[in-house]
Write an enzyme that holds these catalytic residues in place. Structure first.
Site, PDB file in Angstrom:
ATOM      1  N   THR A 178       0.853  -1.195   0.000  1.00 17.60           N
ATOM      2  CA  THR A 178       0.000   0.000   0.000  1.00 17.60           C
ATOM      3  C   THR A 178       0.887   1.244   0.000  1.00 17.60           C
ATOM      4  O   THR A 178       2.098   1.145   0.219  1.00 17.60           O
ATOM      5  CB  THR A 178      -0.912   0.037   1.237  1.00 17.60           C
ATOM      6  OG1 THR A 178      -0.056   0.039   2.383  1.00 17.60           O
ATOM      7  CG2 THR A 178      -1.833  -1.159   1.286  1.00 17.60           C
ATOM      8  N   GLU A 323      -5.961  -3.271  -1.854  1.00 15.52           N
ATOM      9  CA  GLU A 323      -6.492  -4.521  -1.289  1.00 15.52           C
ATOM     10  C   GLU A 323      -7.555  -5.168  -2.174  1.00 15.52           C
ATOM     11  O   GLU A 323      -7.942  -6.308  -1.959  1.00 15.52           O
ATOM     12  CB  GLU A 323      -7.114  -4.224   0.097  1.00 15.52           C
ATOM     13  CG  GLU A 323      -6.125  -3.820   1.173  1.00 15.52           C
ATOM     14  CD  GLU A 323      -5.810  -2.317   1.173  1.00 15.52           C
ATOM     15  OE1 GLU A 323      -6.004  -1.663   0.123  1.00 15.52           O
ATOM     16  OE2 GLU A 323      -5.367  -1.806   2.206  1.00 15.52           O
ATOM     17  N   LYS A 434     -14.292  17.869  10.314  1.00 14.57           N
ATOM     18  CA  LYS A 434     -15.469  17.954  11.170  1.00 14.57           C
ATOM     19  C   LYS A 434     -15.475  19.320  11.829  1.00 14.57           C
ATOM     20  O   LYS A 434     -14.655  19.610  12.686  1.00 14.57           O
ATOM     21  CB  LYS A 434     -15.446  16.839  12.217  1.00 14.57           C
ATOM     22  CG  LYS A 434     -16.803  16.274  12.466  1.00 14.57           C
ATOM     23  CD  LYS A 434     -16.754  14.955  13.186  1.00 14.57           C
ATOM     24  CE  LYS A 434     -18.183  14.484  13.416  1.00 14.57           C
ATOM     25  NZ  LYS A 434     -18.259  13.348  14.299  1.00 14.57           N
ATOM     26  N   TRP A 439     -20.013  17.267   9.555  1.00 14.06           N
ATOM     27  CA  TRP A 439     -19.092  16.805   8.532  1.00 14.06           C
ATOM     28  C   TRP A 439     -19.072  17.702   7.311  1.00 14.06           C
ATOM     29  O   TRP A 439     -20.121  18.153   6.850  1.00 14.06           O
ATOM     30  CB  TRP A 439     -19.515  15.422   8.034  1.00 14.06           C
ATOM     31  CG  TRP A 439     -18.903  14.318   8.812  1.00 14.06           C
ATOM     32  CD1 TRP A 439     -17.871  14.411   9.696  1.00 14.06           C
ATOM     33  CD2 TRP A 439     -19.298  12.949   8.775  1.00 14.06           C
ATOM     34  NE1 TRP A 439     -17.588  13.175  10.204  1.00 14.06           N
ATOM     35  CE2 TRP A 439     -18.445  12.267   9.661  1.00 14.06           C
ATOM     36  CE3 TRP A 439     -20.264  12.230   8.080  1.00 14.06           C
ATOM     37  CZ2 TRP A 439     -18.544  10.888   9.872  1.00 14.06           C
ATOM     38  CZ3 TRP A 439     -20.360  10.874   8.290  1.00 14.06           C
ATOM     39  CH2 TRP A 439     -19.518  10.214   9.178  1.00 14.06           C
TER      40      TRP A 439
HETATM   41  P1  ADP Z   1      -3.947   4.111  -0.138  1.00 10.62           P
HETATM   42  O1  ADP Z   1      -5.209   3.551   0.430  1.00 10.62           O
HETATM   43  O2  ADP Z   1      -2.750   3.631   0.588  1.00 10.62           O
HETATM   44  O3  ADP Z   1      -3.983   5.585  -0.424  1.00 10.62           O
HETATM   45  P2  ADP Z   1      -4.811   2.904  -2.533  1.00 10.62           P
HETATM   46  O4  ADP Z   1      -4.259   3.084  -3.879  1.00 10.62           O
HETATM   47  O5  ADP Z   1      -5.147   1.544  -2.106  1.00 10.62           O
HETATM   48  O6  ADP Z   1      -3.768   3.497  -1.597  1.00 10.62           O
HETATM   49  O7  ADP Z   1      -6.029   3.875  -2.339  1.00 10.62           O
HETATM   50  C1  ADP Z   1      -7.340   3.439  -2.128  1.00 10.62           C
HETATM   51  C2  ADP Z   1      -8.182   4.613  -1.772  1.00 10.62           C
HETATM   52  O8  ADP Z   1      -8.146   5.598  -2.802  1.00 10.62           O
HETATM   53  C3  ADP Z   1      -9.641   4.282  -1.629  1.00 10.62           C
HETATM   54  O9  ADP Z   1      -9.915   3.722  -0.373  1.00 10.62           O
HETATM   55  C4  ADP Z   1     -10.279   5.644  -1.841  1.00 10.62           C
HETATM   56  O10 ADP Z   1     -10.226   6.426  -0.681  1.00 10.62           O
HETATM   57  C5  ADP Z   1      -9.384   6.278  -2.864  1.00 10.62           C
HETATM   58  N1  ADP Z   1      -9.980   6.096  -4.189  1.00 10.62           N
HETATM   59  C6  ADP Z   1      -9.681   5.170  -5.115  1.00 10.62           C
HETATM   60  N2  ADP Z   1     -10.444   5.320  -6.215  1.00 10.62           N
HETATM   61  C7  ADP Z   1     -11.250   6.372  -5.979  1.00 10.62           C
HETATM   62  C8  ADP Z   1     -12.281   7.024  -6.723  1.00 10.62           C
HETATM   63  N3  ADP Z   1     -12.626   6.627  -7.926  1.00 10.62           N
HETATM   64  N4  ADP Z   1     -12.902   8.068  -6.135  1.00 10.62           N
HETATM   65  C9  ADP Z   1     -12.564   8.491  -4.904  1.00 10.62           C
HETATM   66  N5  ADP Z   1     -11.611   7.919  -4.157  1.00 10.62           N
HETATM   67  C10 ADP Z   1     -10.957   6.869  -4.681  1.00 10.62           C
END
Ligand code: ADP
Length: 540
Positions: A178, A323, A434, A439
């Site tokens: 990650t 994940e 917040k 929110w």
């Molecule tokens: P990290 O979680 O370590 O930043 P990831 O690449 O796994 O790396 O990121 C996943 C996160 O990215 C998601 O949980 C979400 O918050 C954000 N994300 C991914 N795709 C989108 C999307 N299309 N719109 C908004 N947020 C997104």
């Protein structure tokens, strides 16, 4: 039982699409060959890896851009039963050392322009036995304390006859870490079965609709979740693939689209924002034959979606996480009976994160884990499970325990789900603002700010505030030529017309660069730290 593995994807391409092309931009020039050629070279690579002592379950690391050689590794390594660990090139040297040691990688495959980085970290790599430079010549005298091989020489010396093993579908094929925005990166392992099913799912007509007729340009880096595993889906259907090589700039992307006839590409919003800017500076009104863009990784601003529509390009919005084998967890396309919506409403729908893919299940729960209604209003954390959602972190039972709840992965995303089942991300749990107990969706604030014609990138962060506990601050990078011509007040006035009153940030800061994470997302942690005292003394 028939195994859903990567061998089947590779053999299918050789048997049925042997004449179709793969085009690769490398620092030694362009390479153009067919799936049949690729098959031959993958066999040679398997033999070469066996010669270097690699066997079932061993880890092989790559530090490489999107090239044909990296594509070959994506087949050879898992097909022989080993595991490909694609090291994120945007990591700091410490993160690279940590992840390579944690994975226990035995060989490091390296693009020539990563040699200086390898020189810095090699001493500290505990399990790496040798280094392979992904080029055709030179590089013998690097002075490394481990054996160094040249990719093309290894292939040349190896036989193209090989026996492909029928690996059990639940075996690991690849691994990734990650982005490490909270502490050290966490490792995940991807199985043959998960990659196979994910690839198949992205070819459905109602999802990415990848087909043999497409020409697919892989913009998502292969060092980031194997370019969202798109190369496997492209090979499965026998599509022509275009690999843009090291650091693809907008002018390279443009050339490749035009010269190679690219119909579909993918990537994070920032890449396609830069590309749009490039088109604007050139006064380009047409980007044919590009027809679809799959955008994910963070929320694409509505203004971006609309601009591509105006160029005749459909935007397919995808959501996912490391994940969930990345951006193939949820996906937005309006259902047939929602297609007659007004443009504004359709835009609102496409900007949502969408419906889960077949093979994926979701729920939205409150803080106590109780399911919330799908009413488009109730906000809670998104939980997910499915055929390609990991069930643990690699060698990290503690992180596993924290992130999984009765077999469901806690995404850390706060969402609503509407009556049609469309998911909308309101915020990440850790990025939430917040203010006075209410929110504020940083995602919405950013989205509206990026609709302002002078704004290239915008980030809304929570800054401690003496009266409201937290208030939003907007950090803005302006488009070229706008510096000094746009005031904070212009932007705040624009937002006042579009957002609830208390959502409008108290202030705007203009910056030259917005810091990004290893996966190319805005690094809010760095910004929150930098601006933590910004509202000190305000409001009381
Ligand atoms: P990290 O979680 O370590 O930043 P990831 O690449 O796994 O790396 O990121 C996943 C996160 O990215 C998601 O949980 C979400 O918050 C954000 N994300 C991914 N795709 C989108 C999307 N299309 N719109 C908004 N947020 C997104």
């Amino acid at each position: 039982m028939f195994m859903l593995n990567i061998r089947h994807i590779l053999e299918r391409a050789r048997l049925y699409f042997g004449r179709k092309e793969i085009v690769s931009r490398t620092d030694e020039g362009y390479v153009r060959y067919t799936y049949r050629d690729m098959f031959d070279r993958v066999c040679r690579l398997i033999n070469a890896l066996e010669g270097l002592g690699i066997g079932y379950g061993d880890r092989v690391a790559s530090m490489a851009w999107n090239t044909h050689r990296h594509l070959e590794l994506h087949f050879a390594v898992p097909v022989m039963g080993a595991v490909l660990h694609t090291v994120n090139l945007r990591y700091s040297p410490e993160e690279m050392i940590y992840t390579i040691n944690k994975a226990g990688d035995r060989i490091l495959f390296v693009d020539p322009d990563m040699i200086p980085t390898v020189r810095k970290i090699l001493e500290k790599l505990e399990t790496v036995e040798s280094v392979v430079i992904m080029s055709s010549k030179g590089h013998e005298d690097l002075g490394f304390n481990k054996p160094v091989y040249i990719y093309e020489e290894l292939l040349e010396k190896s036989s193209s006859e090989c026996r492909l093993r029928d690996i059990d579908e639940n075996s690991p094929a690849a691994m990734c870490f990650t982005s490490g925005t909270t502490g050290f990166p966490k490792g995940v392992t991807y199985t043959h079965r998960g990659i196979f099913l994910r690839s198949l799912a992205t070819c459905l007509a109602d999802t990415y609709a990848l087909s043999e007729r497409d020409v697919i340009l892989h913009i998502v880096p292969m060092f980031h979740i194997s370019s969202w595993f798109m190369p496997y889906a492209a090979t499965l259907v026998g599509a022509k693939q275009v690999l843009p090589g090291p650091r693809p700039k907008p002018e390279i992307i443009y050339d490749l689209i035009k010269k190679e006839g690219v119909t579909v590409s993918d990537g994070a919003p920032t890449v396609w924002i830069d590309f749009l800017n490039y088109l604007r500076t050139r006064g380009e009104k047409n980007i044919e034959p590009l027809r679809r863009l799959i955008i994910g990784g963070s929320a694409p601003p509505k203004a971006l979606i609309k601009s591509y529509w105006e160029l005749g390009v459909e935007v397919y919005h995808a959501w996912g996480m490391t994940e969930t084998y990345d951006s193939a967890a949820a996906f937005t396309r309006p259902k047939s009976y929602l297609e007659d919506l007004s443009e504004e409403a359709r835009l609102g729908l496409v900007a949502k994160q969408g419906l889960p893919f077949p093979g994926i299940e979701v729920m939205v729960v409150d803080e106590s884990g109780k399911p919330l209604p799908w009413d488009g209003r109730s906000i809670g954390e998104l939980l997910i499970r499915g055929a390609w959602v990991v069930e643990e972190y690699y060698g990290d039972p503690e992180a596993t325990k924290k992130s999984f709840l009765n077999g469901w992965l806690r995404t850390g995303d706060l969402v609503t789900i509407d009556g049609e089942g469309y998911i909308e991300i309101v915020d990440r749990v850790k990025d939430v603002i917040k203010s006075g107990g209410e929110w504020i969706s940083s995602v919405r604030v950013e989205n509206e700010a990026m609709a302002h014609p002078a704004v290239l990138e915008a980030v809304a962060i929570a800054v401690p505030h003496p009266r409201w506990i937290e208030r939003p601050l907007l950090i803005v990078k302006l488009r070229e030529g706008y510096a000094g011509k746009v005031s904070k007040e212009d932007i705040l006035g624009f937002l006042r017309e579009r957002l609830p009153k208390w959502w409008v940030p108290d202030d705007v800061v203009f910056v030259d660069e917005i810091p990004k994470t290893g996966t190319g997302k805005f690094d809010k942690k760095v910004l929150r730290e930098r601006f933590k005292d910004y509202y000190r003394g305000s409001g009381l």
